[in-house]
Write an enzyme that holds these catalytic residues in place. Structure first.
Site, mmCIF file in Angstrom:
data_model
loop_
_atom_site.group_PDB
_atom_site.id
_atom_site.type_symbol
_atom_site.label_atom_id
_atom_site.label_comp_id
_atom_site.label_asym_id
_atom_site.label_seq_id
_atom_site.Cartn_x
_atom_site.Cartn_y
_atom_site.Cartn_z
ATOM 1 N N ASN A 42 27.467 46.170 43.303
ATOM 2 C CA ASN A 42 28.190 46.270 42.133
ATOM 3 C C ASN A 42 29.702 45.839 42.252
ATOM 4 O OD1 ASN A 42 25.957 47.888 41.591
ATOM 5 N ND2 ASN A 42 26.994 49.777 41.803
ATOM 6 N N CYS A 84 43.998 26.940 41.680
ATOM 7 C CA CYS A 84 44.818 27.071 42.863
ATOM 8 C C CYS A 84 44.554 28.475 43.682
ATOM 9 C CB CYS A 84 46.210 27.077 42.422
ATOM 10 S SG CYS A 84 47.051 28.612 41.580
ATOM 11 N N HIS A 87 28.917 41.216 45.709
ATOM 12 C CA HIS A 87 28.982 40.428 44.365
ATOM 13 C C HIS A 87 30.436 40.197 43.635
ATOM 14 C CE1 HIS A 87 24.285 40.871 43.901
ATOM 15 N NE2 HIS A 87 24.705 40.053 44.695
ATOM 16 N N ALA A 138 20.206 59.140 40.887
ATOM 17 C CA ALA A 138 20.932 59.444 41.716
ATOM 18 C C ALA A 138 22.038 60.607 41.991
ATOM 19 C CB ALA A 138 21.896 58.154 42.260
ATOM 20 N N CYS A 198 42.378 31.966 40.129
ATOM 21 C CA CYS A 198 42.616 30.715 39.437
ATOM 22 C C CYS A 198 41.284 29.481 39.734
ATOM 23 C CB CYS A 198 43.945 29.835 39.794
ATOM 24 S SG CYS A 198 44.136 28.433 39.121
ATOM 25 N N CYS A 220 49.704 27.477 37.765
ATOM 26 C CA CYS A 220 49.276 26.116 37.526
ATOM 27 C C CYS A 220 48.841 25.800 35.983
ATOM 28 C CB CYS A 220 48.316 25.567 38.622
ATOM 29 S SG CYS A 220 46.643 26.192 38.313
ATOM 30 N N ASP A 274 32.210 47.179 39.980
ATOM 31 C CA ASP A 274 33.047 47.889 39.528
ATOM 32 C C ASP A 274 33.573 48.605 40.922
ATOM 33 O OD1 ASP A 274 31.687 50.459 40.664
ATOM 34 O OD2 ASP A 274 29.976 50.027 39.074
#
Ligand code: OAD
Ligand code: ZN
Length: 249
Positions: A104, A132, A121, A233, A129, A152, A106
């Site tokens: 997840n 940079c 993930h 769950a 960025c 930048c 979150d």
């Protein structure tokens, strides 16, 4: 189904384990109001992954990709950890759960107070960025999209893993490090379809460990799991942790 029998069986396996880990997926956050990816109401029913969650999609239409992430970011910011997240935190505090490996993006595991967390993930509440090393935390959805780097001027992108991209540095190593030690794994709210996370339950099983699955629906893990509980769950985990605590007194 969530019966007294399966709760008891899962609790016994947890209490008897020496090194229990957990793999979580979007299903654990569903009861917090964050949509899952697959299934009836899943994100991938409404959106095409290749149009939103690939580097190619981002570079061809960064505004469209950021609109989608802005929407998901606002849901995560509004969401609260649910009973399932807190039950896992409690297992960790009891010393019974060593590591949580999550797919997840979150931050609900973090906000429920978990200490040992591997995020495979990335994190939807950070942007970085593309040119940079600048990165920033996201506290509200962006007003101007696509957002630009204040250092930048290049594009900022969500700090998440897209299809075809490698996992964050060190995440895979840490995942296998804990999986190798594991003699049990809780598999919660994941379809176990996305690799390498999806291969973790069978890795632990082949190493002689036990597999406890909690999912609303059957998955490829269900047929070899030692216990497979078809339930929410947020209902199953608190019941199991309650039973675990009864064993400990
Ligand atoms: P999926 O959407 O593939 O699977 C969610 C699972 O949660 C399904 O098996 C549901 O049955 C189950 N589920 C739903 N609600 C539940 C509840 N209340 N309690 C228990 N189970 C519930 O999500 P993931 O397995 O997390 O990758 O998907 C893996 C990856 O695919 C994601 O991390 C994402 C996606 O593409 C990237 O973005 C890189
Ligand atoms: Zn920059």
């Amino acid at each position: 189904m969530l019966t007294e029998d399966v709760v008891l069986k899962a609790a016994k396996l947890i209490v008897n384990s020496n090194y229990l880990i957990a793999l979580t997926g979007s299903g654990i956050s569903a009861e917090s109001g964050i949509p899952t990816f697959r299934g009836e109401d899943g994100l991938w029913k409404k959106y095409r992954p290749e149009e939103l969650a690939t580097p190619e999609a981002f570079f061809s239409d960064p505004k469209k990709v950021w609109e989608w992430y802005n929407w998901r970011i606002s849901m995560v910011l509004k969401a609260e950890p649910n009973k399932a997240h807190y039950a896992l935190t409690e297992l960790e505090k009891l010393g019974l759960l060593k590591t949580i490996i999550t797919q997840n993006v979150d931050d609900l595991h973090e906000r429920s107070g978990v200490k040992n967390l591997i995020k495979l993930h990335g994190n939807i509440l950070e942007a970085r960025c593309i040119s940079c090393s600048y990165r920033e935390k996201i506290k509200t959805p962006y007003i101007e999209i696509p957002p630009k780097c204040p250092k930048c001027g290049s594009l900022l992108r969500p700090d998440v893993v897209w299809f075809s991209e490698p996992l964050p540095t060190g995440a895979l190593e840490k995942m296998y490090e804990s999986a190798k030690k594991a003699d049990g794994i809780l598999v919660i709210g994941t379809s176990a379809m996305v690799m390498p996370a999806g291969a973790l339950p069978s890795f632990v099983k082949n190493n002689g460990g036990v597999v406890i699955e909690i999912n609303l629906d059957p998955t490829p893990v269900s047929h070899y799991a030692d216990v497979s509980i078809q339930s929410k769950a947020g209902e199953a985990l608190p019941a199991i942790v309650k039973k675990v605590k009864e064993f400990l007194v």
